[in-house]
Design a protein around this motif. Sequence first.
Motif, PDB file in Angstrom:
ATOM      1  N   CYS A 166       0.831  -1.208   0.000  1.00 49.55           N
ATOM      2  CA  CYS A 166       0.000   0.000   0.000  1.00 49.55           C
ATOM      3  C   CYS A 166       0.860   1.252   0.000  1.00 49.55           C
ATOM      4  O   CYS A 166       2.050   1.229   0.325  1.00 49.55           O
ATOM      5  CB  CYS A 166      -0.924   0.017   1.222  1.00 49.55           C
ATOM      6  N   PRO A 169      -2.137   8.113  -1.895  1.00 45.36           N
ATOM      7  CA  PRO A 169      -2.435   8.648  -3.229  1.00 45.36           C
ATOM      8  C   PRO A 169      -1.402   9.676  -3.697  1.00 45.36           C
ATOM      9  O   PRO A 169      -1.045   9.714  -4.884  1.00 45.36           O
ATOM     10  CB  PRO A 169      -3.817   9.290  -3.051  1.00 45.36           C
ATOM     11  N   VAL A 177       2.121   3.942 -10.161  1.00 49.07           N
ATOM     12  CA  VAL A 177       1.593   2.765  -9.467  1.00 49.07           C
ATOM     13  C   VAL A 177       2.274   1.509 -10.001  1.00 49.07           C
ATOM     14  O   VAL A 177       2.250   1.271 -11.221  1.00 49.07           O
ATOM     15  CB  VAL A 177       0.066   2.653  -9.666  1.00 49.07           C
ATOM     16  N   HIS A 238      -3.659  -6.443   5.992  1.00 51.59           N
ATOM     17  CA  HIS A 238      -4.568  -5.368   5.605  1.00 51.59           C
ATOM     18  C   HIS A 238      -5.422  -4.854   6.752  1.00 51.59           C
ATOM     19  O   HIS A 238      -5.863  -3.694   6.735  1.00 51.59           O
ATOM     20  CB  HIS A 238      -5.437  -5.787   4.410  1.00 51.59           C
ATOM     21  N   LEU A 245      -7.495   2.872   5.036  1.00 48.39           N
ATOM     22  CA  LEU A 245      -8.155   2.514   3.784  1.00 48.39           C
ATOM     23  C   LEU A 245      -9.530   3.155   3.691  1.00 48.39           C
ATOM     24  O   LEU A 245      -9.929   3.658   2.633  1.00 48.39           O
ATOM     25  CB  LEU A 245      -8.295   0.992   3.677  1.00 48.39           C
ATOM     26  N   GLY A 248      -9.254   6.877   2.954  1.00 47.20           N
ATOM     27  CA  GLY A 248      -8.552   7.217   1.719  1.00 47.20           C
ATOM     28  C   GLY A 248      -7.104   7.633   1.881  1.00 47.20           C
ATOM     29  O   GLY A 248      -6.458   8.016   0.899  1.00 47.20           O
ATOM     30  N   ARG A 249      -6.543   7.557   3.071  1.00 48.31           N
ATOM     31  CA  ARG A 249      -5.140   7.949   3.253  1.00 48.31           C
ATOM     32  C   ARG A 249      -4.189   6.934   2.621  1.00 48.31           C
ATOM     33  O   ARG A 249      -3.067   7.281   2.252  1.00 48.31           O
ATOM     34  CB  ARG A 249      -4.811   8.093   4.738  1.00 48.31           C
ATOM     35  N   LEU A 250      -4.630   5.697   2.484  1.00 52.06           N
ATOM     36  CA  LEU A 250      -3.817   4.659   1.860  1.00 52.06           C
ATOM     37  C   LEU A 250      -4.632   3.917   0.811  1.00 52.06           C
ATOM     38  O   LEU A 250      -5.849   3.813   0.928  1.00 52.06           O
ATOM     39  CB  LEU A 250      -3.303   3.659   2.908  1.00 52.06           C
ATOM     40  N   GLN A 251      -3.924   3.395  -0.189  1.00 54.75           N
ATOM     41  CA  GLN A 251      -4.553   2.580  -1.227  1.00 54.75           C
ATOM     42  C   GLN A 251      -3.736   1.305  -1.406  1.00 54.75           C
ATOM     43  O   GLN A 251      -2.508   1.324  -1.320  1.00 54.75           O
ATOM     44  CB  GLN A 251      -4.611   3.340  -2.555  1.00 54.75           C
ATOM     45  N   VAL A 252      -4.418   0.214  -1.681  1.00 53.80           N
ATOM     46  CA  VAL A 252      -3.758  -1.068  -1.911  1.00 53.80           C
ATOM     47  C   VAL A 252      -3.440  -1.220  -3.388  1.00 53.80           C
ATOM     48  O   VAL A 252      -4.262  -0.894  -4.250  1.00 53.80           O
ATOM     49  CB  VAL A 252      -4.656  -2.234  -1.426  1.00 53.80           C
ATOM     50  N   VAL A 253      -2.248  -1.730  -3.683  1.00 53.54           N
ATOM     51  CA  VAL A 253      -1.866  -2.014  -5.068  1.00 53.54           C
ATOM     52  C   VAL A 253      -1.464  -3.485  -5.174  1.00 53.54           C
ATOM     53  O   VAL A 253      -1.267  -4.167  -4.164  1.00 53.54           O
ATOM     54  CB  VAL A 253      -0.698  -1.108  -5.529  1.00 53.54           C
ATOM     55  N   SER A 255      -3.195  -6.044  -6.001  1.00 52.77           N
ATOM     56  CA  SER A 255      -4.183  -6.947  -5.406  1.00 52.77           C
ATOM     57  C   SER A 255      -4.244  -8.297  -6.116  1.00 52.77           C
ATOM     58  O   SER A 255      -4.441  -9.334  -5.480  1.00 52.77           O
ATOM     59  CB  SER A 255      -5.566  -6.294  -5.423  1.00 52.77           C
TER      60      SER A 255
END
Length: 296
Positions: A166, A169, A177, A238, A245, A248-253, A255
């Motif tokens: 993660c 943004p 990404v 996670h 999550l 919105g402070r973190l995003q998972v990549v 997956s």
Amino acid sequence: MDRWQAMRIFVKVAETASFSESARQLHMSAPAVTRSVAALEDAIGARLFVRTTRSVKLTEAGDRYFDDCRRILSDILEAEAAAAGSYATPSGTLAVTASLLFGQMYVLPIVTDYLDAYPTMAARTLFLDRQVNIVEEGIDVAVRIGHLPDSGFTAVKVGSVRRVVCGAPSYFEKHGVPTTPQQLKDHRIAASTSAWASPEWRFAREQRVTVHPSLQCNTNEAVISAAAAGWGLTRVLHYQIGPALLDGRLQVVLSDDEEPPLPIHVVYAEGRQAPAKVRTFVDAAVTALRANRLLN
């Protein structure tokens, strides 16, 4: 001679190391306590105490007999409690264990809600990033992450967790990404040196990437903070980034490249019959954890 009563008196004398104090606590006369212990010694054919004017000490035989008596008396009290219905009503202190961050984030709220529902109950938590021995450490209920070894315990699956990569943004806007695990070598990595940590990050389809972190921290909280601030990428379970999550402070990549998830179980030693404090807490924990969408 009432053998149960004699054993009860013997245990009290052993615990207090005093005939007179035992008599006071048992609301008996000192001579009656002395006669009871003497009759018990005659019945079993062994001396249980060494008595002097200043002390009362167990003999070697008495020390062994003391352990047996406490176990027998405990079994009797347990049977009486069950017959009287205390196993139908939660009572006493509940001991619960889980891994550190999972316990703080997801188990502790269940414990406090449980105490609100049963005000006469007390609870003790043991949140550690190590495997706690349920029996040796007096634990009633454990929440375990990972595959369980064979045991005589009862385990109820309540969800699963994933190892995820993660970032913030803002980081992805500046650095792009990653679309494959191999591209992680082109990104700044913050890695934890705590439990679950390894320089080799494994992914689905037997993919393996050895990372060279620019930042190493001894806690997951620290690397999560660094990632949320946009400093770099990190890999954690996670559930540890659930709040980040959601807001919105973190995003998972990556997956699609994740390893199979790890199961979460609520585990308890059922014994002859799980007491009400265990059954009611397990019911509450199973319901709450299964309802948490971050764990499923």
